[in-house]
Write an enzyme that holds these catalytic residues in place. Structure first.
Site, PDB file in Angstrom:
ATOM      1  CE  LYS A   1      51.494  35.352  37.928  1.00 51.27           C
ATOM      2  NZ  LYS A   1      51.923  35.367  37.062  1.00 51.27           N
TER       3      LYS A   1
ATOM      4  NE  ARG B   1      45.911  38.852  37.411  1.00 48.90           N
ATOM      5  CZ  ARG B   1      46.954  38.203  37.323  1.00 48.90           C
ATOM      6  NH1 ARG B   1      46.183  36.945  36.864  1.00 48.90           N
ATOM      7  NH2 ARG B   1      47.381  38.524  35.979  1.00 48.90           N
TER       8      ARG B   1
ATOM      9  NE  ARG C   1      53.374  34.857  27.381  1.00 50.41           N
ATOM     10  CZ  ARG C   1      53.127  35.603  28.781  1.00 50.41           C
ATOM     11  NH1 ARG C   1      53.330  33.948  29.503  1.00 50.41           N
ATOM     12  NH2 ARG C   1      52.377  36.920  29.296  1.00 50.41           N
TER      13      ARG C   1
ATOM     14  NE  ARG D   1      48.132  35.683  27.800  1.00 47.04           N
ATOM     15  CZ  ARG D   1      48.084  35.856  28.660  1.00 47.04           C
ATOM     16  NH1 ARG D   1      49.095  34.614  29.528  1.00 47.04           N
ATOM     17  NH2 ARG D   1      48.379  36.648  29.748  1.00 47.04           N
TER      18      ARG D   1
ATOM     19  NE  ARG E   1      49.440  40.712  30.859  1.00 45.70           N
ATOM     20  CZ  ARG E   1      50.038  40.270  30.276  1.00 45.70           C
ATOM     21  NH1 ARG E   1      50.517  40.254  28.769  1.00 45.70           N
ATOM     22  NH2 ARG E   1      50.173  38.841  30.522  1.00 45.70           N
TER      23      ARG E   1
HETATM   24  P1  AMP Z   1      46.919  36.061  33.371  1.00 44.93           P
HETATM   25  O1  AMP Z   1      47.119  34.724  32.206  1.00 44.93           O
HETATM   26  O2  AMP Z   1      47.090  34.990  34.584  1.00 44.93           O
HETATM   27  O3  AMP Z   1      47.672  36.946  33.044  1.00 44.93           O
HETATM   28  O4  AMP Z   1      45.566  36.416  33.893  1.00 44.93           O
HETATM   29  C1  AMP Z   1      45.689  37.451  32.337  1.00 44.93           C
HETATM   30  C2  AMP Z   1      44.244  38.668  32.549  1.00 44.93           C
HETATM   31  O5  AMP Z   1      43.115  37.432  33.228  1.00 44.93           O
HETATM   32  C3  AMP Z   1      44.826  39.251  33.479  1.00 44.93           C
HETATM   33  O6  AMP Z   1      45.356  40.642  32.875  1.00 44.93           O
HETATM   34  C4  AMP Z   1      43.253  39.591  34.370  1.00 44.93           C
HETATM   35  O7  AMP Z   1      42.789  40.388  33.008  1.00 44.93           O
HETATM   36  C5  AMP Z   1      42.820  38.207  34.228  1.00 44.93           C
HETATM   37  N1  AMP Z   1      42.790  37.048  35.909  1.00 44.93           N
HETATM   38  C6  AMP Z   1      43.056  36.451  36.048  1.00 44.93           C
HETATM   39  N2  AMP Z   1      43.054  35.831  36.996  1.00 44.93           N
HETATM   40  C7  AMP Z   1      43.370  37.010  37.644  1.00 44.93           C
HETATM   41  C8  AMP Z   1      42.926  37.555  39.238  1.00 44.93           C
HETATM   42  N3  AMP Z   1      42.840  36.617  39.696  1.00 44.93           N
HETATM   43  N4  AMP Z   1      41.473  38.596  39.158  1.00 44.93           N
HETATM   44  C9  AMP Z   1      41.055  39.465  38.107  1.00 44.93           C
HETATM   45  N5  AMP Z   1      42.392  39.497  37.136  1.00 44.93           N
HETATM   46  C10 AMP Z   1      42.438  38.380  36.560  1.00 44.93           C
END
Ligand code: AMP
Length: 192
Positions: free
Chosen positions: A13, A88, A127, A139, A150
């Site tokens: 994404k 999400r 990654r 990360r 996740r």
């Molecule tokens: P991402 O970079 O999109 O993989 O997000 C990393 C982490 O941020 C996720 O595993 C969640 O802990 C938190 N996070 C990001 N976007 C959301 C969302 N829309 N709702 C809830 N938690 C989020």
């Protein structure tokens, strides 16, 4: 055009969103990036979410909806918004629909990047390995333990959104396992 990129962690994404920013002057709204920025700058909210994020769980709807609201109200829509990693949950999806409505904007498509789980795990672990080899920060949630959580969060809380957007008539599915260029081309066809 305002679009949502849907798909599990590691589906690509963020990569596709960045291409759309470069090629179409769209505005990427990544709640993951916003939350990481909040952590780095040491805000109260950042401290509050750090542990949840590292574990791999979702932070509260209230927090992410607040972040998105702030961005949308600042009105920098450029060539359209790309929602990356948001919504999400179903509550977030409803909140987004209401916010867009309020601002007189429309959501044009939810694009699902379809991938298989084994490839995902390999991508995410890869990654982390590449970042480490390049001396870049890894990360904190790119490890197998957090990844399992996740993925579970994705299947339990986020995957119902596929049905939700299908029912709304907004769902487009692309093969997320194709090459980066092919995925970009499929997305371009959806946007055409
Ligand atoms: P991402 O970079 O999109 O993989 O997000 C990393 C982490 O941020 C996720 O595993 C969640 O802990 C938190 N996070 C990001 N976007 C959301 C969302 N829309 N709702 C809830 N938690 C989020």
């Amino acid at each position: 055009m305002n679009i949502i990129l849907l798909g599990p962690p590691g589906a690509g994404k963020g990569t596709q969103a960045k291409r759309l920013v470069d090629e179409r002057n769209m505005v990427q709204l990544s709640t993951g990036d916003m939350l990481r920025a909040a952590r780095t700058s040491g805000t109260e909210m950042g401290k509050k979410v750090a542990e949840v994020m590292d574990r791999g769980d979702l932070v509260t709807d209230e927090i992410v909806i607040g972040l998105i609201r702030e961005q949308l109200e600042s009105g920098q829509s450029g060539g359209g918004y790309i929602f990356d990693g948001f919504p999400r949950t179903l509550a977030q999806a409803d909140a987004l629909a209401a916010l867009m409505d309020e601002l007189g904007q429309t959501l044009d498509a939810a694009i699902e990047l379809q991938v298989n789980d084994e490839v995902l795990v390999e991508r995410i672990v890869g990654r982390a390995r590449e970042a480490a080899a390049a001396g870049e920060p890894v990360r904190a949630d790119d490890n197998e333990e957090s990844l399992k959580i996740r993925l579970m969060a994705y299947y339990k809380q986020t995957s119902p959104l596929i049905g939700y957007y299908y029912a709304k008539g907004d769902l487009k599915t692309v093969d997320g396992l194709a090459s980066m260029d092919e995925v970009a081309a499929s997305i371009a066809r959806v946007l055409a």
